[in-house]
Design a protein around this motif. Structure first.
Motif: not given
Length: 149
Positions: A20-23, A52-57, A74-89, A117-119
Motif C-alpha cells: 500500500v502506497y500513498f502518493g 499480492i494486492n498492490a495499491l496506490f492511494i 498504466t505505467a505501473y502494472p498491476p498497481v490498482r489506484g484508489l481515489t474518492g472524496d477527502r472524507a473517505h480518504l 513509505d510502501v506499507f
C-alpha cells in the motif's frame, strides 16, 4: 473508489498480502520512483505477483480522479489506484499515519509533501513492515516474498 469508479473497502484486499502506497499522480519524482520500485518487485515475483494486492492511494483527491489514476497507472502494472472524496480518504490516511501538505509553487500548479513509505500488510491486513524509494530492490523483494511464505 478504484480507477474504474468501483467502490472499494479494505475488506476487498483481505486474504492476500498487500503493498500500500500513498502518493499523487502529479508528483515529479518520489511517487513515480517508488511506484517503479513496486512494479519491479512485482515483476521479479513472476507468477507469485498475482498473490499480492498492490495499491496506490491518492493524497490529492482534487486532481486524482478515477480517469487520471487509470491513465497514470498504466505505467505501473498491476498497481490498482484508489481515489474518492477527502472524507473517505482521510480515514485511510489516519489509519496509516499519512501526512500530506500542499506545497504552493510559482505556477498555478502545486506539489504535495507527504509520507512516502510502501506499507507491507499480511493476508489479514496487519502491518508487517515498510520500504521506500531508497530500499534496494533485493531487500524489498525479500520483504515481499516473506509475506508469501
Amino acid at each position: 473508489m478504484d480507477a474504474d469508479g468501483l467502490p472499494f473497502t479494505f475488506k476487498d484486499i483481505q486474504g492476500k498480502p498487500s503493498l500500500v502506497y500513498f502518493g499523487f499522480t502529479h508528483c515529479p519524482d518520489i511517487c513515480p520512483t517508488t511506484l517503479f520500485l513496486m512494479s519491479q518487485v512485482l515483476d521479479r515475483l513472476g507468477p507469485d505477483a498475482s498473490r499480492i494486492n498492490a495499491l496506490f492511494i491518492t493524497v490529492d483527491p482534487d486532481r486524482d480522479t478515477p480517469d487520471q489514476m487509470k491513465s497514470y497507472l498504466t505505467a505501473y502494472p498491476p498497481v490498482r489506484g484508489l481515489t474518492g472524496d477527502r472524507a473517505h480518504l482521510a480515514v485511510a490516511w489516519d489509519i496509516y499515519g499519512i501526512e500530506a501538505v500542499v506545497v504552493p509553487t510559482t505556477s498555478s500548479n502545486y506539489n504535495m509533501d507527504h509520507t512516502s513509505d510502501v506499507f507491507l500488510l499480511d493476508q489479514s491486513g496487519r502491518f508487517r513492515s515498510t520500504f521506500d524509494l531508497n530500499t534496494k530492490l533485493e531487500v524489498a523483494l525479500a520483504d515481499v516474498r516473506a509475506l508469501l511464505a
